[in-house]
Design an enzyme around this catalytic site. Structure first.
Site, PDB file in Angstrom:
ATOM      1  CD  GLN A  79      -2.957  -0.529  -0.253  1.00 48.23           C
ATOM      2  OE1 GLN A  79      -3.141   0.536  -0.882  1.00 48.23           O
ATOM      3  NE2 GLN A  79      -3.615  -1.707  -0.798  1.00 48.23           N
ATOM      4  CB  SER A  80       4.312   1.761  -1.095  1.00 49.74           C
ATOM      5  OG  SER A  80       5.084   3.124  -1.655  1.00 49.74           O
ATOM      6  CG  ASN A  81       0.547   6.596   0.403  1.00 53.74           C
ATOM      7  OD1 ASN A  81      -0.419   6.404   0.110  1.00 53.74           O
ATOM      8  ND2 ASN A  81       0.916   6.692   1.736  1.00 53.74           N
TER       9      ASN A  81
END
Ligand SMILES: Cc1ncc(COP(=O)(O)O)c(C=O)c1O
Length: 332
Positions: A79-81
């Protein structure tokens, strides 16, 4: 007086973000906490649902394009931005994005940032491990395998990436001056250090202004203050600036870490609830909520004297990750 930020104009840069991002008063949150709070809204903008990573990408992808790169390779948790922002920015400028993801591919259709990564056409490589050093080694190997590939470290926090937040500091100073407000502190979430380093460098270049107070949300590097000072000094050297910062210049607070990277905390969940209900602004549980939780704790402890800025670094898309809703609002 000469512009201390002038050398930034000589760096390769691609325009990605809608700048300046808004600086807004938060009157209902301020009344709730008894301190004057301003929000710097990097969660607002046109590029791929924005966030702080876009500022770094303006400089890193600017350099990649100047070097003739055709591919950009980076890493992150699923879920890395940063990975999502890289995928989006790469699509916009015509680069192929390779994202080295921690762990195994989640079951089911992609959600949250992973859905956006797929929409932006990124290539995802699951490393089968969450070990950051191993992910970085996979990025290195993938960069060597590809022709004209440009690697980005975790969070886009290279010295070039940190320049994005030195430029951001100058932007903030301009807005504070127009509003005639003089805060002592800028609160924000911190992980890979590029945001904090850029703000520290901006403060040093300006020779004053509010100091950055970062809340480490993951401790993904063993010595955050040392890494941050190194990043700030290297970024300063890229500008030809005579800046020597040490780990003592970094304000990195570990009080909101909880059980570490990705672990939700009660204080973070309270911060999400409070900002949503008082200002209609969404925070994410991994990053920005822990930064705001740090500000709330300081306000309640009476450590804040005068106005402060909360730098909203984005992260909203992860709220739509599978299973996160139940963890934020159990039983809803
Ligand atoms: C929403 C959000 N806030 C804050 C941070 C921390 O920024 P930095 O990695 O520059 O320390 C990140 C990094 O991924 C992020 O995604």
């Amino acid at each position: 007086m000469p512009d201390p930020f002038a050398a930034l104009r000589d760096r390769p840069r691609v325009a990605l973000a809608t700048l300046p991002t808004p600086l807004e008063r938060a009157p209902r949150l301020s009344a709730e906490l008894g301190v004057e709070i301003w929000l710097k809204r990097d969660d607002v903008g046109s590029l791929g649902l924005m966030g702080n990573k876009v500022r770094k990408l303006e400089f890193t992808l600017g350099e990649a394009l100047a070097r003739g790169a055709v591919t950009v390779v980076t890493l992150g948790a699923p879920q890395s931005n940063h990975a999502r922002a890289t995928a989006c920015a790469a699509a916009k400028v015509g680069l192929h994005a390779v994202l080295v993801m921690g762990g195994e591919q989640p079951a089911g259709p992609p959600t949250g940032n992973l859905l956006l990564d797929a929409l932006f056409g990124a290539e995802l490589l699951y490393a089968g491990t969450d070990d950051w050093a191993q992910l970085a080694a996979t990025v290195e190997a993938a960069t060597e395998d590809r022709v004209n590939a440009y690697p980005l470290p975790a969070g886009g926090s290279s010295p070039v990436g940190a320049l994005g937040f030195a430029a951001a500091y100058a932007e903030l100073l301009g807005q504070l001056s127009s509003e005639d407000v003089r805060p002592q502190r800028v609160y924000h979430a911190s992980t890979s250090g590029g945001t904090h380093a850029g703000l520290m460098l901006g403060h040093a270049l300006a020779g004053g202004g509010p100091a950055a107070f970062g809340f480490d949300v993951g401790r993904i590097v063993p010595d955050g203050p040392a890494l941050t000072a190194w990043l700030a000094n290297e970024a300063g050297a890229l500008l030809g600036a005579d800046v020597t910062l040490t780990e003592h210049d970094a304000h990195l607070d570990l009080s909101q870490l909880g059980d570490g990277y990705g672990a939700f905390t009660d204080a973070g969940i309270e911060a999400i609830d409070l900002l949503a209900r008082t200002e209609g602004v969404a925070l994410d549980p991994v990053y920005s909520a822990k930064g705001m939780a740090g500000l709330i704790a300081d306000a309640r402890a009476g450590h804040i004297d005068g106005p402060v800025v909360f730098w909203h670094t984005g992260g909203g898309p992860s709220l739509f990750a599978a299973g996160w809703g139940e963890r934020l609002l159990p039983g809803a």
